[in-house]
Design an enzyme around this catalytic site. Structure first.
Site, short mmCIF file in Angstrom:
data_model
loop_
_atom_site.label_atom_id
_atom_site.label_comp_id
_atom_site.label_asym_id
_atom_site.label_seq_id
_atom_site.Cartn_x
_atom_site.Cartn_y
_atom_site.Cartn_z
N ARG A 157 0.83 -1.23 0.00
CA ARG A 157 0.00 0.00 0.00
C ARG A 157 0.86 1.27 0.00
O ARG A 157 0.62 2.20 -0.76
CB ARG A 157 -0.87 0.04 1.25
N THR A 236 12.19 4.30 5.15
CA THR A 236 11.17 4.62 6.16
C THR A 236 10.46 3.34 6.61
O THR A 236 9.37 3.41 7.18
CB THR A 236 10.12 5.62 5.60
N ARG A 238 12.07 -0.32 8.02
CA ARG A 238 12.69 -0.77 9.26
C ARG A 238 14.21 -0.73 9.07
O ARG A 238 14.72 -1.11 8.01
CB ARG A 238 12.27 -2.19 9.62
N GLU A 267 16.64 1.40 17.92
CA GLU A 267 15.90 2.65 18.16
C GLU A 267 15.56 2.77 19.64
O GLU A 267 15.18 1.77 20.24
CB GLU A 267 14.61 2.66 17.34
N HIS A 286 11.86 8.02 13.47
CA HIS A 286 10.76 7.10 13.17
C HIS A 286 9.39 7.81 13.24
O HIS A 286 8.55 7.47 14.07
CB HIS A 286 10.79 5.89 14.13
C1 DGY Z 1 4.37 1.04 11.64
O1 DGY Z 1 3.16 1.23 11.83
O2 DGY Z 1 4.84 -0.07 11.49
C2 DGY Z 1 5.26 2.25 11.57
O3 DGY Z 1 6.59 1.95 11.57
C3 DGY Z 1 4.91 3.25 12.66
O4 DGY Z 1 3.73 3.83 12.27
#
Ligand code: DGY
Length: 320
Positions: A157, A236, A238, A267, A286
Site C-alpha cells: 500500500r 522509512t 525498518r 531505536e 521514526h
Molecule cells: C508502523 O506502523 O509499522 C510504523 O513503523 C509506525 O507507524
C-alpha cells in the site's frame, strides 16, 4: 467477568475510554518511556488482552508467561516486534493497523526524499550557523527530483502511494516486489524489475518492504556497489533491512551520494552511531506515520481490533 487488558503506553484518553467501556485496564502510564521488560512479563501473565506498540518485544519467552492472553493488538502496521509463530502456537490472535497510515507515511517518505536530495537540513544549518556569506553558483547544490528514476523496493500500500506522488514529479519508476502488480504498473507507468536492475538504474532507492528474516540486511555492501554514485537511499520501513555499517562506508567513500533515514537497526538510535557524523545523511526519529489524525486513527483501530478479539469476534486486521 470483565476481561482485563494491559496497555503498554499512555494512549489518548478517548481511546482508553472506549476500551474501559468493555474491559478493566491496567496501563504503563508514561508517554516517553517504554514499559520495562520485567513489568511487562508480570502484567502479561494475568490479562486477556495486550495493547502494545512497536517498542515492545513480544518474544517466545515473554509469551510463555501469557497463560490467559487471547489477543495482542499492535498499534503499528509492522509487527516484527512480535514472535508471530510463538503467538500462533499458543492460539493468541495478533492484530495490526494497516491502511490508516498509508498516505501519511507516503507523505513523509517523499518529504524525506526531497529533504535529502535538496540538502534542506544542511542548508538550514548553514544559514543559522552564519555561513550564508553570499549567493554562490554551486553552494549547497543537490540532486533533481523531477524526471529522475525512483526505485521502490516493496510495492504494498505505502509503496503504491509513494509511486502516486512520484508520478506528479514526472519520475520514471522501477519496482521490485515478491509479486508483479500489472494494474498498478499500467496506472502509474512503472516497470517491474529484479533487485539488481533496480539498484543499477535508480537515482533514488526507497525501501518500503516489511522487515522479515528474508529482508534482513537486504541492502548491504554488494547492493551499494551496484548503485549509482549520485544515488540516494531512503528508508522509512525498518532499520534492519539495511546493513548500517555497509551504509556508513558507502556514504563515506562516495559509493552513493546520500541517505534519508527515518528508521534504524537500534531505536532510539545511539548518539555515537557513525551515520550521525555524516553531512549527507538526513535522520528522523521514526515519524513516518506521525500526523495527529493518523496516530489517532491507528490508536482507535488498535482498540477496535483488541475489543473484537476479546469478544471472540473477528478483528478488522488479523496477522495470525
Ligand atoms: C508502523 O506502523 O509499522 C510504523 O513503523 C509506525 O507507524
Amino acid at each position: 467477568m470483565r476481561p482485563t487488558v494491559y496497555i503498554t503506553r499512555r494512549i489518548p484518553d478517548e481511546i482508553i475510554a472506549k476500551i474501559v467501556e468493555q474491559c478493566d485496564i491496567r496501563m504503563w502510564d508514561e508517554t516517553d518511556i517504554p514499559v520495562p521488560r520485567n513489568v511487562l512479563e508480570k502484567e502479561i501473565s494475568s490479562v486477556e488482552g495486550l495493547y502494545c506498540l512497536l517498542t515492545e518485544t513480544i518474544d517466545r519467552e515473554i509469551l510463555a508467561k501469557a497463560s490467559r492472553l487471547k489477543v495482542i493488538s499492535n498499534m503499528a502496521v509492522g509487527y516484527n516486534n512480535i514472535d508471530i509463530k510463538a503467538a500462533k502456537e499458543k492460539g493468541i490472535t495478533v492484530t495490526n493497523t494497516p491502511g490508516v497510515l498509508t498516505e501519511t507515511t507516503a507523505d513523509l517518505t517523499f518529504a524525506l526524499l526531497m529533504a535529502t536530495a535538496r540538502r534542506l537540513i544542511e542548508s538550514s544549518d548553514c544559514l543559522r550557523g552564519g555561513n550564508w556569506k553570499t549567493w554562490s553558483p554551486m553552494q549547497l547544490t543537490g540532486q533533481d527530483i523531477y524526471g529522475a528514476t525512483l526505485g521502490i523496493i516493496g510495492m504494498g500500500r505505502i509503496g503504491a502511494s509513494l509511486a502516486k506522488r512520484a508520478k506528479g514529479f514526472d519520475m520514471n519508476m522501477l519496482y521490485y516486489n515478491r509479486s508483479q502488480k500489472p494494474e498498478l504498473e499500467k496506472e502509474l507507468n512503472m516497470k517491474y524489475t529484479d533487485l539488481d536492475t533496480l539498484l543499477r538504474g535508480s537515482d533514488f532507492v526507497c525501501i518500503m518492504t516489511p522487515y522479515t528474516p528474508q529482508t534482513r540486511n537486504l541492502i548491504g555492501k554488494r547492493e551499494f556497489s551496484l548503485m549509482k554514485k549520485s544515488s540516494i537511499l531512503i528508508n522509512t520501513a525498518r532499520g534492519g533491512i539495511v546493513n548500517e555499517n555497509d551504509l556508513f562506508q558507502a556514504l563515506r567513500d562516495g559509493e552513493i551520494w546520500a541517505a534519508g533515514l527515518d528508521v534504524f537497526e537500534q531505536e532510539p538510535v545511539c548518539l555515537d552511531n557513525p551515520l550521525l557524523t555524516l553531512p549527507n545523511v538526513v535522520t528522523l526519529p521514526h515519524i513516518g506515520s506521525a500526523s495527529i489524525k493518523t496516530r489517532m486513527k491507528m490508536a482507535e483501530l488498535a482498540a477496535d481490533n483488541l475489543l473484537l478479539a476479546i469478544k471472540n469476534q473477528t478483528p478488522k486486521h488479523v496477522v495470525v
